[in-house]
Design a protein around this motif. Structure first.
Motif, short mmCIF file in Angstrom:
data_model
loop_
_atom_site.label_atom_id
_atom_site.label_comp_id
_atom_site.label_asym_id
_atom_site.label_seq_id
_atom_site.Cartn_x
_atom_site.Cartn_y
_atom_site.Cartn_z
N THR A 74 32.18 20.86 -7.08
CA THR A 74 32.66 19.86 -6.24
C THR A 74 34.41 19.70 -6.56
OG1 THR A 74 30.83 18.68 -6.11
CG2 THR A 74 32.55 17.41 -5.54
N TYR A 75 34.97 19.57 -5.28
CA TYR A 75 36.49 19.34 -5.68
C TYR A 75 36.81 18.32 -4.59
CZ TYR A 75 35.97 24.24 -7.76
OH TYR A 75 35.56 25.23 -8.57
N GLY A 76 37.70 17.51 -5.15
CA GLY A 76 38.07 16.43 -4.15
C GLY A 76 39.32 15.76 -4.44
N VAL A 100 37.27 11.94 -0.60
CA VAL A 100 36.92 12.97 0.00
C VAL A 100 36.49 13.91 -0.84
CG1 VAL A 100 38.91 13.79 0.87
CG2 VAL A 100 36.90 14.41 2.10
N GLY A 101 35.41 14.99 -0.47
CA GLY A 101 35.21 16.20 -1.56
C GLY A 101 34.34 17.08 -0.80
N SER A 102 34.27 18.19 -1.28
CA SER A 102 33.51 19.67 -0.69
C SER A 102 32.73 19.98 -2.09
CB SER A 102 34.72 20.67 -0.22
OG SER A 102 34.27 21.87 0.02
N PRO A 115 24.02 20.10 2.64
CA PRO A 115 24.26 21.24 3.15
C PRO A 115 23.34 21.60 4.30
CG PRO A 115 22.85 21.31 1.00
CD PRO A 115 23.42 20.05 1.54
N SER A 170 30.11 23.07 -3.10
CA SER A 170 29.49 24.27 -2.96
C SER A 170 28.51 24.72 -3.93
CB SER A 170 30.95 25.35 -3.03
OG SER A 170 31.48 25.27 -4.34
N THR A 205 27.92 24.49 2.15
CA THR A 205 28.40 23.86 1.64
C THR A 205 28.24 22.55 2.16
OG1 THR A 205 30.32 23.94 3.35
CG2 THR A 205 30.50 25.32 1.46
N GLN A 222 27.18 12.01 2.38
CA GLN A 222 27.26 13.51 2.16
C GLN A 222 26.79 14.16 3.19
OE1 GLN A 222 26.34 15.91 -1.43
NE2 GLN A 222 24.90 16.84 -0.34
N THR A 270 30.27 18.26 2.51
CA THR A 270 31.61 17.36 2.42
C THR A 270 30.91 15.95 2.08
OG1 THR A 270 32.57 18.76 4.29
CG2 THR A 270 33.22 16.61 3.69
N THR A 271 31.55 15.48 1.31
CA THR A 271 31.53 13.96 1.00
C THR A 271 32.58 13.09 1.17
OG1 THR A 271 32.34 14.19 -1.54
CG2 THR A 271 30.09 14.89 -1.05
#
Length: 216
Positions: free
Chosen positions: A51-53, A69-71, A115, A73, A81, A112, A83-84
């Motif tokens: 997770t990256y955000g 906000v985050g993504s 996916p 994978s 993927t 979320q 998105t949060t």
């Protein structure tokens, strides 16, 4: 399919950007009395989930809140993927004699999207309540060491539109970490998030960075 959705739902909680990229000593971050707002970024890694955000936050001397906000994978799964989106609010208190120790009750809400696998659209909604405790120890005139711990209760509802199915679980989330704070406006924070009582959940390692904007 249900296990995969639940894994994603728990990942959304344990990877919640708002759980680290904040601006208060109780979570290893910047001093509320020094900063008025902050920008944060975080990368989190669990077994097959990354997770990256980012988060933007504002605060008074004793209260704080922010939006994130985050993504998300998944290793070994191409083109899948999620998105949060999240929000958090809390207050900071000094219940002990030492003003060095900070305690924060915190409320959070995360959604979320994904996916999505083919025509199957999945989502998860989570709500959490908890508390964090941290303390600041000066190492030099410009660098401080800020260890912290947190614990909370989480409720996660995951949903699959195609299967017309949903699942709700409630459990705990424990956290441990330590931050290095520079000049009271920048913090680098490694930490661990440990879900308790959830199926198919894993401990997650995080590395966050926060920059603050000083009060005038």
């Amino acid at each position: 399919m249900k296990n995969f959705r639940l894994l994603a739902a728990v990942a959304a909680l344990s990877a919640s950007v708002s759980s680290v990229a904040t601006a208060q000593t109780c979570l290893g971050q910047l001093d509320l009395t020094v900063t008025k707002a902050s920008l944060g970024a975080v990368a989190k890694f669990a077994d097959n989930v990354n997770t990256y955000g980012g988060r933007i936050g504002v605060n008074s001397n004793t209260a704080f809140g922010g939006l994130s906000v985050g993504s998300v994978s998944f290793d070994g799964v191409n083109d899948v993927t999620a998105t949060t989106f999240g929000g958090d609010v809390g207050i900071e208190r000094h219940p002990f004699t030492s003003k060095r120790v900070h305690v924060c009750p915190v409320l959070s809400l995360d959604y979320q999207n994904g996916p999505n696998i083919g025509a199957n659209k999945n989502s998860a909604l989570s709500a959490g309540v908890g508390a964090a405790l941290g303390a600041s120890f000066p190492l030099t005139p410009t660098v401080s060491f800020v260890p912290f711990a947190r614990a909370g209760l989480l409720s996660v509802r995951s949903k699959s539109d195609l299967l017309d199915d949903s699942n709700t679980e409630t459990g705990g989330l424990l956290g441990l970490g330590a931050s290095f704070r520079f000049n009271d406006i920048f913090a680098l924070t490694p930490s661990l998030s440990i879900p308790v009582g959830f199926d198919n959940s894993d401990t997650m390692f995080s590395l966050g960075a926060t920059i603050g904007f000083r009060r005038r």
